[in-house]
Structures are given as C-alpha cells and as structure tokens.
Design a protein around this motif. Structure first.
Motif: not given
Lengths: 155, 822
Positions: B591-598, B669-675, B683-688
C-alpha cells in the motif's frame, strides 16, 4: 464500391436529413433495390458514405426485417402470419407454397433462385386475409387454385 | 424538495430524483437491471416495479421512470409488486443458459441475486432457447451472448457514456444481440468497464477467466497508479497473485468507471521475471545484510569522494512514504537531494503546475464533468490521463464545448474543437486568450468583434459566456510559460465565474515529488555521472532507462559508476546492472499514500501478502507447496529499506514519515490531520507557497512566452500513448496486444514540402544515431511539428524528450533498396 448511380441516389436522399446517418434506412433500401440484398461489402460502403461505422449501420440494417443481410431469390414472397391471416388459414397457404416451391419453409430460397419465402407480421390487408405480397404486389383471399397462377407470373 | 414515503420511511430528495434513487438513499435497493446511476433510466427491464399506494401517481409503476413527488406513498414490498417482479425475472430467464457453474460472473452476478431473491427456482418454459454465436472482442473481454437479458446497459455505456462506435445493438425482438458487425478487438480504451457494468456474464474479464469466484478472492480497496488521476479501484487477489481490478466508486475522481490501462496494467506485481531476491556482489543475499553492505559502501564512497559523489534518483510511482524516506535519507547523510523527474523541463513544468494550484481554483475530475466550457491546453487526455477524456465526454454530453489547443492530432471520443498549434506557441496563445477575455470583461461590446473564422476569438467568446469554465493543462508538452499562462487564465476567469484549473502530471505521485524535489533532474544526474562527479547512484523504484531517452549515453554513464544500488520491484536494465539490488514491494503488497494531480491524498493498504505467485512455484491443482516459509517474500517496502539505510534517523512507521513531511516540508502541512474533518479526502494546498515556488520560480522567471524558433526544421515531439508508454502498464501482456504501432505524425503541408507520403518509412537522423519509424500524415495537427508516439523502451538518439530536427535529417527509406541490400 457503390455505383455512381447508387452514390447519387444516396446523396439525394441524404439532403433531406439533418445529419448523414439519418438517411441510413433509405440508403440501405437504395442499395438493396439495385443488388437485391445488403452484403457485408455493401454495408461497409454505405457506412462509409454516411460517415457511420459498419457496426452502427448494421444495427440499423439488422433491426428491419425488410433489409436483407443474406442473399434472397429474384422475388421475395412475404406471407402474412399475423392474427387475421392466421384465423383465415395462413398455415394452409404456407404448406401449399412449401410444396409448390419445393422448399423447407420460411427463410428458404428455391433451388433455381427464383423465390425466397419470408413471414411477415401484417401486410395491412386483413379484410382480404389470407394475404401475401410478392415484391411490390399484394395478393389477397388466397387459396390453392390462385397460387399457381400467381407464381407463374414471376420468372 | 419533494417529500415522500417509501416503505413507511419518510425522505426528502432533490427535485428530479427518481423513486429508485430516493429509495437507495434510504438503503432500500429496489431490484434493477437497466437502471444505473451513471447511465440513468430507460425502463427496459421492468424489474424495478413498485406499488404507488397514494399521491400523484397510483398503481404499479417502474420506480426508475417516476420522479419523486410530494406526497407519494410507495411500497416496494406490496404483494402485487413482488409478484410482478417475480414474473419479470421468469421472462428474463427464459433463454438464459443457466450456466452459472462455468460462468465467471457467478458469485457476483446481479441476475443470479435477483433470480434467487425473487424465488424463481423452477423453470416452467419447455421450448427451445434462442442461442447466439459469440464474438471475439479482443484480449480484455469474453463475450457470451446467450446469457443476455437485454438490459441495454452495455450499449448505453459504450456508445453514449464512452462515445465509442464499434459495439451496438443488432437485430430485433428476442434475437437482440449486443456486439460488433464482426469479430474484432473493441476500440475503446474504456471497454473493460463492460465487465463491471453488465449485470450478468455477457461481458466478463478475460485475463482473469476461471481464476476463481468472488468469495475466493482477497478483495481490498486501492488506488490506481498508472497516471496522475488516482482513480479508485478494488483489487482481487488469490494464491498470492493479483487476479483482477475493478473500478471503485469515487464521487470526486473516477465515478463508477476506470480505463483499461489502469484495469489491466497490474501484471507487473505477479510477473514471473520480477526480481524478489536481494543481490550483493552478484550473489543472492539476505536483505538486512545487503542493506548493511549498501549503507557501508555508500558511506565509504561519500567519505572517499565527498558527499556530492553520491546521487539518488526517486520515482513518481513510489508512495509518498518512499519518496519522503529517500529525501530524509539524503538529508541525514548529507548527500545531494534526490532527483525525481527525468529532465529539467519536466521538473520545472510540474513544479510550476503544482505551485499554481490553489484549493479555490483547482478542481476535481468531477468538476470537469460539470463544466460548461473546457479549454484543454497542451494535453492529450486519452494518452496522458485516459479517464479525463471520459470526464470531458460527460461535460460535452451535458452541453459543454470542449476546445483542445495542442499540436498533436488529438483523438477523443467526443465532439470537440481542435486548434492545432505548435507547442512553443501555446504560451502566447493562452496569453492572447487572457487579453481577449479581459477586454471583453471590461467592454462587453468587444465580444462581437471576434470573427467566427478565428478559432481563438471563438474560444475567448466561449469563456466569456461560460459560468463554469475549466482550464486543463498538461505538463508533458507545454513549457513553463504556457503552464503559467494557463493558471493565469483560470484566475482571470475566476474574477466573475466559477472557474477551475486542472493539471495532468506525469506520474501517480508527481505532485508530491514536485513538492519534494529540491535538487537536480535525472538527466543532470546522468550528466554528472558521465563527467565522473558522481561515483555512487541509488535508484529507487524507477527505471532510468525508461525515463531517459538516450539509452546508449545512459549505459555509458552507468558503466563509470563505482556503485549502483537499485531498489525496485520491476525487472530491467537498472536492476540487472546494479551492484547491489534490493527488492521492494508493490502498492498491492504494502500500500502507501498517493497524492493525485489535484493534491488529493489517498491512502491505501496492501491487498495481498508478498511472495511469488503460487502458480509460478507449484503446478498442481489446487496449487500448493510444502515447506517452510513463503518463496519470494523477501521484498520489503521501499520506505522501510531507505529508512534502514539512514541509520540513526530511521522512521519507526510509515505514519511517522507523513508526520515528518507535514512538519518539515512546505506544502505537506495538511498531512498533519490524521483524519480529514469531514470524512472527505484530504487535499493538499500548495499554491502561493513561496517555498515550493522558489525553486521553480528561479527556473521559470526567464522563460519567454515565445521562445526563438531555432532556424526552421521541425519540432520533434515524443508523445505519450494510451498503451505502451507508461512504465508499469507497458509490461502487461494483455495491453501489449492493444498497443498501436508508434508512428511519426506530420501535417499534410509539411509532408508535401518534404516530399513524403503516408506510410513511408523514414529515418530521423541525430548527431549519433538515427530513429526509424513510419510516417502518418494527419490532417488535424500543427505545422512544424513531428509527433512520435513514445515507446516504453525507446532507442531515441536525442537527449531530450523533444528536439529540433532539420529538414535534411529526415530521410525516406527506400524499402526496395533495403530489401536488396539489407
């Protein structure tokens, strides 16, 4: 390959439809009128002329029982097997036709390629049942005597 | 919002909801065959009959055909309705062959379920059954028409939903036949969904035929990693082998479906040639000992030649955990940061795209379906992210206009406008669109000035009139300037519209790789090796021979290395040339964590225990093996091995890596939230984020909108194909059968200029070597462009994916001559 005449006729009917594929049935009828039936090659050519895939056109061709996807005889006999004709003894006519034409039944063509016999659900002439149609002509109130004379008219 | 009562339960549903869907919200599954949420209602099967006891509609009605209305009182258990459904089942079963014991659908068959639940256990029909001849439909699907119950789901899906034209309904009455005009491989790359959507066994998955029943399988949810979209799947595994993949419903991404690349790309995980044994100095070894040796040798090279003499290459198909562990390893050891992307252009392109993304602007695949206007810039959806093409099709069916600006001869299963434009003019074109949209926004009268013959004016007009436009932008072809302009266009539209931005990235975890990449590209690493600056290379789950086009140059460079350590689950030149090889596990195992293009974070657990497939180690039936231990179970998760290499700073668990990333790496940063708070995906938010932007902004600040055209000739593009370009799926035997022959595509005017014609064999000469291919003259493509389908094992004599090629370097091969003098 479609003949120039077929191409022209198809082009003419296609102008009456908003899109080319609208003319599918008419185009198939045109080619069938010239060739008697729609072969796989004819199907491919008509599909190309109408910008359809052969699968799309075949779904139209096989839906209609009067578009022939197999070779037929020079004349096609459509014998009505619907309610009125059934009541009036169409099965008797069927037996006579089978004997006269020396064929096994519906869907068969005489050995000399003269006739193909097909069932048809209602020819719209219940008042004259039992009826059959050969090519474009309707024959009603059929009995054993009439049939020989009718068949004799066709070469 | 109508309120109704179904089986004594009150429910309120949005206007336009069918009664069958309203019941579903209550957890009442009214039996159905033809109705499907993605395909809608047709009322063909008559199975969903329910009794309307009170309200605006009365009596026995099909629940899929009646809109929920105020005051309706519906009973699904009314005796008349139950009896009606029982009769319908009996009719539908008249011709069914009852071949469940040898049918692959048996066990997960809707027809079987409904027949059993209706109580129809004894066949009264004594007549002859109609039978059909089945067709060969290609390597993915088995056809078995006798089982058909005429629900029309297949033709509605295939023709209407997927926009393909080579499967249809033949015949009439009880002869109705779902198939092609003749035997042949189904053309749509979404054909595999027919196996999922057919309620019985007319279309079944061919490669997994006779492999087992649904209850024999270990079934687990997972994520597809064959492109950047991250479609959701269900994995079926048996006897230590992945047997079948099916689409898993995800409302934001793939809906109910998936593409055939994703469905059939899995075979690498159980392949016979998969390396499962750690190798050190040419000898099979224990993983722990090998790791220790590798660590010692890497350290000693770093000590001898300096820290910069060790380079690491990471992967876009690795989990976030493996990527993170590799970055941490480099940090801990003081080695230069790992390279994740093949070349500088790609790195800059993806980082630019990721830095553009903002939770308010970037949208999901579902939003693309709901758009009313879509501009696709520099992206071939069907090749780079197939399910995007299916989403565009749904948008178009709902009335959206789709405009594709791309030099290639794009083919999509939908009506769209194609503006064939050279890749290097894309940025200027988008800039032009921004200007036009801006002008019209301030002066609505300006709208009328655009001449209809000008496709760009029409596109601007479309955008101005739209309410929910989406800008789709690729990262394979467009340069940094174009990607920036695409983002800017989406933001400009945002001012008074619900606009969205959608990027297509080059790999399953390209998004996180873009956030993590602080260093070089693979091409630079290869150059550094060639110059002797790098003495040791650690390759993690990526085959540089797949990503770097010039294989000969790479071979020469790798020969100079003192140490090549490879961690992977694929067999290839990178594993065979390695001095130290460490087998890693696939997504199906660990398994593993995958982050899509969004930026959507999706965690998946393993689907099966590791080990060589039983089929490969036992030839008995049922397969069994006596002995201790599981053969071939050496592979370990890449993150675990990388963590072990980093010694003292090892991670204790994969969750620790995500927390470390959230803490240490900007963008995560948003990965901090376990759930996630709402139970939705994270969702990650990387802009700016200037930290992320910084690296790529340095690269990009200089890129002009219109790079100078370096002296005529053609722009040679190596472009992705649906099948045969992607690193994992290009190994799948069933997909290799579907691969098209790579061709070089050229506009007719250019072909005339070069005196070439369709079907010519041509040789493209580079400085050292040449590339031979067949020419395809394509009407709908940009002048000045030669687009070659990318092969998974290219013998590509250029250093980059794309190159400039002079007219004189294109030579026609005289086939007669080659025959006489081979």
């Amino acid at each position: 390959m479609l003949t120039p005449l077929e191409e022209e006729e198809i082009k003419f009917v296609a102008e009456h439809y908003a899109s080319l594929d609208g003319a599918a049935i008419e185009a198939l009828k045109i080619v069938q009128r010239h060739r008697g039936w729609i072969s796989d090659d004819s199907l491919r050519d008509v599909a190309e002329a109408l910008a359809m895939t052969t699968t799309e056109l075949d779904s139209v061709a096989t839906f209609y029982n009067l578009i022939f996807r197999q070779p037929v005889g020079r004349h096609v006999i459509l014998l009505c097997d619907s309610v009125s004709c059934w009541i009036m003894g169409y099965d008797n006519i069927l037996e006579i036709l089978k004997r006269r034409l020396n064929i096994a039944g519906f869907g068969h063509t005489t050995a000399d390629g003269r006739f193909t016999l097909l069932p048809h659900v209602c020819l719209g002439a219940c008042d004259r049942a039992p009826v059959m149609m050969i090519d474009d002509r309707l024959y009603g109130e059929l009995d054993a005597d009439k049939i020989d004379a009718i068949l004799a008219q066709y070469e | 919002m109508p309120q109704l009562t179904i089986d004594d339960h009150p429910i309120e549903v949005p206007t336009g909801t069918k009664v069958i869907a309203a019941a579903e919200q209550l957890g009442i599954m009214i039996p159905r065959f033809c109705y499907h949420a993605a395909l809608g209602s047709v009322g063909a099967c008559r199975l969903c009959a329910v009794m309307f006891l009170d309200g605006p509609v009365k009596g026995l009605q099909m629940s899929c055909m009646v809109d929920a209305q105020d005051g309706m009182v519906v009973s699904t258990t009314d005796a008349k309705a139950v009896d009606f459904r029982r009769q319908v089942i009996e009719w539908l079963m008249l011709h069914h062959p009852h071949d469940c014991p040898v049918c692959d659908e048996g066990g997960h068959c809707l027809l079987q379920d409904h027949t059993v639940s209706s109580g129809h256990a004894i066949r009264r029909y004594r007549g002859a059954k109609r039978t059909h001849r089945d067709q060969y439909l290609g390597p993915l699907l088995q056809h078995e028409m006798n089982r058909c119950i005429q629900c029309y789901r297949c033709s509605r899906y295939y023709q209407d939903f997927a926009g393909a034209r080579d499967l249809s309904v033949m015949q009439i009455g009880n002869k109705v036949y779902f198939g092609r005009d003749r035997d042949g491989t189904l053309q749509s790359p979404f054909a595999g969904n027919l196996a999922d959507i057919c309620p019985t066994g007319v279309f079944t998955d061919k490669p997994s035929r006779y492999m087992g029943r649904r209850w024999d399988y270990e079934r687990s949810p997972a994520v597809c990693i064959h492109c950047s979209l991250g479609c959701n799947i269900v994995v079926s595994a048996r006897y230590r082998e992945v047997v079948r993949l099916e689409a898993r419903f995800n409302p934001h991404i793939n809906g109910y479906f998936m593409c055939d690349r994703g469905r059939h790309g899995y075979t690498y995980t159980s392949a016979a040639g998969r390396p499962r044994q750690a190798i050190f100095e040419g000898q099979p070894a224990d993983v722990d000992a090998t790791l220790q040796h590798a660590a010692e040798r890497l350290t000693s090279i770093a000590r001898m030649h300096g820290l910069a003499a060790v380079a690491c290459i990471g992967s876009l198909r690795s989990s976030v955990e493996a990527q993170g562990a590799l970055v941490r390893l480099c940090n801990a050891q003081g080695w230069p940061a790992p390279a994740f992307f093949d070349d500088d252009e790609r790195l800059a392109a993806v980082q630019t795209a990721v830095a553009q993304q903002h939770a308010q602007v970037h949208v999901s695949l579902r939003a693309v379906e709901n758009a009313d206007a879509v501009i696709v810039a520099g992206c071939d959806p069907i090749a780079e992210a197939p399910m995007l093409a299916l989403a565009l099709r749904q948008a178009q069916r709902r009335g959206a206009t789709i405009v594709v600006i791309d030099p290639r001869p794009i083919e999509l299963p939908l009506a769209f406008q194609h503006i064939p434009l050279a890749a290097d003019q894309l940025a200027a074109c988008l800039d032009d669109l921004i200007t036009r949209v801006g002008t019209v926004a301030h002066d609505p009268g300006a709208l009328e000035t655009g001449s209809p013959a000008d496709p760009l004016a029409a596109a601007a007009d479309l955008l101005v009139r739209s309410r929910r436009p989406v800008i789709v932008c690729g990262t394979d072809l467009p340069n940094v300037a174009a990607i920036r302009q695409a983002g800017k266009l989406a933001r400009v539209l945002r001012e008074n519209r619900d606009s969205g931005l959608f990027h297509v990235l080059p790999g399953a975890n390209a998004y996180s790789a873009a956030l993590l990449n602080r260093g070089r590209s693979m091409a630079q690493v290869a150059a550094d090796i060639a110059q002797g600056a790098v003495k040791a290379l650690l390759v993690v789950e990526t085959d540089p021979f797949h990503h770097l086009p010039n294989r000969k140059r790479l071979t020469d460079a790798l020969a100079r290395l003192e140490l090549l350590v490879t961690l992977d689950y694929l067999d290839g030149p990178h594993t065979r040339k390695a001095h130290v090889f460490l087998p890693s596990t696939t997504i199906f195992e660990s398994g593993g964590t995958f982050i899509n293009q969004e930026g959507r974070v999706q965690k998946t657990a393993g689907a099966l225990q590791g080990g060589t497939a039983l089929r490969l180690v036992s030839n008995t039936h049922p397969p069994r093996l006596y002995g201790q231990g599981i053969p071939g179970n050496q592979p370990m998760p890449a993150w675990l091995m990388l963590s072990a290499l980093s010694g003292e700073s090892a991670f204790g668990s994969s969750a620790d890596i995500l927390q470390w990333l959230a803490r240490e790496v900007p963008g995560f940063e948003n990965l901090k939230a376990a759930q996630p708070p709402t139970g939705e995906d994270l969702l990650l938010d990387s802009a700016g984020r200037s930290e992320i932007g910084r690296h790529c902004l340095d690269v990009t600040s200089e890129s002009p909108l219109n790079p100078p055209n370096s002296g005529g000739g053609l722009h040679l593009l190596s472009t992705e194909r649906t099948f045969g370009s992607e690193e994992l799926s290009c190994r799948s035997p069933q997909l290799i059968e579907l691969e098209s022959t790579p061709q070089a595509r050229l506009a007719p005017s250019e072909a005339r200029r070069l005196a070439l014609k369709d079907g010519d064999r041509i040789a493209l000469a580079a400085e050292n070597g040449f590339y031979e291919t067949t020419l395809k003259v394509a009407d709908n493509m940009a002048e000045g462009t030669l687009a070659v389908g990318r092969h998974c094992h290219p013998d590509w004599p250029w250093d980059g994916r794309h190159a400039r090629i002079a007219d004189r370097s294109i030579k026609k091969i005289d086939q007669r001559e080659t025959k006489i003098n081979p």
